[in-house]
Design an enzyme around this catalytic site. Structure first.
Site, PDB file in Angstrom:
ATOM      1  N   GLU A   1       0.838  -1.204   0.000  1.00 64.97           N
ATOM      2  CA  GLU A   1       0.000   0.000   0.000  1.00 64.97           C
ATOM      3  C   GLU A   1       0.872   1.254   0.000  1.00 64.97           C
ATOM      4  O   GLU A   1       1.842   1.358   0.750  1.00 64.97           O
ATOM      5  CB  GLU A   1      -0.924  -0.001   1.217  1.00 64.97           C
ATOM      6  CG  GLU A   1      -1.876   1.201   1.258  1.00 64.97           C
ATOM      7  CD  GLU A   1      -2.970   1.020   2.295  1.00 64.97           C
ATOM      8  OE1 GLU A   1      -3.566  -0.083   2.342  1.00 64.97           O
ATOM      9  OE2 GLU A   1      -3.220   1.981   3.050  1.00 64.97           O
TER      10      GLU A   1
ATOM     11  N   HIS B   1      -8.371   3.102  -3.239  1.00 66.79           N
ATOM     12  CA  HIS B   1      -9.166   3.521  -2.088  1.00 66.79           C
ATOM     13  C   HIS B   1     -10.092   4.657  -2.522  1.00 66.79           C
ATOM     14  O   HIS B   1      -9.694   5.544  -3.283  1.00 66.79           O
ATOM     15  CB  HIS B   1      -8.269   4.023  -0.962  1.00 66.79           C
ATOM     16  CG  HIS B   1      -7.461   2.953  -0.315  1.00 66.79           C
ATOM     17  ND1 HIS B   1      -7.111   2.989   1.023  1.00 66.79           N
ATOM     18  CD2 HIS B   1      -6.927   1.801  -0.799  1.00 66.79           C
ATOM     19  CE1 HIS B   1      -6.398   1.913   1.330  1.00 66.79           C
ATOM     20  NE2 HIS B   1      -6.266   1.183   0.226  1.00 66.79           N
TER      21      HIS B   1
END
Length: 408
Positions: free
Chosen positions: A31, A91
């Site tokens: 991430e 996201h």
């Protein structure tokens, strides 16, 4: 429904990848967040390419940024990842997404752009407060929570996207309470297992609130989420209990452990306090003992990270999701230590670390240190107009937005 205008190669859904056993010890996912500068973005492109080649990560997450601050850049970076061989997991939050007077148009446009660019995986999140706000508030007529976003994706885009949601093994920070001395003494066994102490104050997500959290998580999964990615944790037993609780609640999808890499003492202390994260006493004492030795902290970050990962793997976990902080040395150290990779630690290069600060990191919030013409102090409150109430030399001073700078 979305229009089928995608012309690029289309990503597979992550849930389909998770349902396959890893070829080696475990899958790895990574991430990243949008950096603040153009040079940071350029450097991140290079790092992402290196880390994909070196770790063969199953998928790559790109965060949306605090308060919707990085919407365009997040989408650009996620699309860049998709075009350069990553399975991109974008996201998306409900915060600050009004467009042309429509409270949800920004969300729809982001989803459509992602779809058209070949992205097929979304992390549906509520998001953090907007700049200058301490509390999250919904836009009138907009989404109120991540559940609304999951439902919207499924309604408007059907099964075109794979959807993941956040899970909180220790409870969402908004549901974690400060305890009185009497409450500390009367904690249940489950509360004792997930409580934390910071600056001498004990916090916990009380059992009733934890139940509400699990009920809500079940709603998100039932609404169409394919899998769960957890908030960071440093106590592997907390994660294992959380997975057991998910199964008890009838949540049977994959639960991916979110692993925060320990890179520096100040960042570790600030993040764990802000999120009210449980820090085992042995970890706290070890970190405090070498807080002034940056190299020792990174080395220990590898050792502790590998220890947690081994416990997770022994419990049946098949994927390790690393919050990289846009850095590579500790991630490589952990994967080398586990035997997932070999020889990467020696190849790591973090000479660009100063460029890897998140866009949202420029914002000051309560508890942050800032500097201004009057000196340096600690933020006590952020007003709705961005002004800050700051304690400087024992006195409260109100500073206008733009007149102070956060100290990293």
């Amino acid at each position: 429904m979305c229009s089928a205008t995608a012309t690029n190669a289309v990503d597979p859904k992550i849930i389909d990848l998770l349902n396959k056993d890893p070829e080696g010890l475990a899958h790895v996912s990574l991430e990243y967040f949008p950096p603040r500068t153009e040079q940071g973005v350029k450097n991140l492109h290079a790092r992402m390419e290196r880390m994909l080649t070196n770790t063969k990560c199953l998928y790559t997450d790109m965060t949306w940024g605090a308060g919707g601050s990085t919407a365009e850049l997040s989408l650009e970076l996620a699309l860049h990842a998709q075009k350069t061989g990553h399975v991109s997991n974008l996201h998306l939050t409900c915060t600050n997404m009004e467009k042309d007077g429509d409270p949800i148009k920004g969300v729809h446009d982001a989803l459509q752009a992602a779809f058209d660019g070949g992205i097929r995986n979304i992390v549906a999140l509520r998001g953090d407060p907007q700049e200058g706000e301490n509390e999250w508030t919904a836009t009138k007529g907009g989404f109120t929570c991540a559940l609304d976003l999951v439902k919207y994706i499924r309604k408007e885009f059907g099964d075109d996207f794979g959807v993941s949601v956040a899970g909180y093994p220790e409870g969402h920070p908004n549901r974690i309470s400060e305890l009185t001395e009497d409450e500390v003494k009367s904690m249940s066994e489950s509360e004792l297992s997930r409580c934390c102490t910071h600056d001498g104050i004990t916090y916990v997500c009380k059992d009733d609130d934890y139940k509400k959290e699990m009920d809500y998580l079940k709603e998100k999964v039932d609404a169409g989420a394919d899998f769960i990615i957890t908030q960071m944790f440093f106590d592997a037993e907390v994660f294992k209990t959380f997975v057991e609780d998910c199964r008890t609640w009838g949540i049977n999808c994959p639960v991916v452990p979110g692993l925060m890499c320990i890179n520096a003492y100040p960042g570790f202390k600030k993040m764990t306090k802000f999120c009210k994260t449980r820090v085992p006493k042995t970890l706290e004492e070890k970190m405090d003992s070498m807080k002034d030795d940056a190299d020792a902290i990174k080395k220990f970050g590898v050792e502790y990270g590998a220890e947690v990962c081994r416990t997770l793997l022994d419990s049946g976990v098949k994927i390790l999701h690393f919050y990289t902080l846009n850095l590579e040395k500790v991630v490589y150290g952990i994967t080398d230590e586990l035997g997932i990779t070999s020889g990467l630690t020696e190849q790591s290069n973090e000479s660009d670390a100063k460029d890897m600060v998140a866009v949202g990191s420029a914002w000051a919030r309560a508890g942050d240190t800032i500097k201004c013409s009057a000196g340096q102090g600690v933020v006590k409150e952020i007003k709705s107009d961005g002004a800050a109430v700051v304690e400087i030399d024992g006195k409260d001073v109100q500073l206008a937005k733009g007149s102070y700078e956060k100290v990293f």
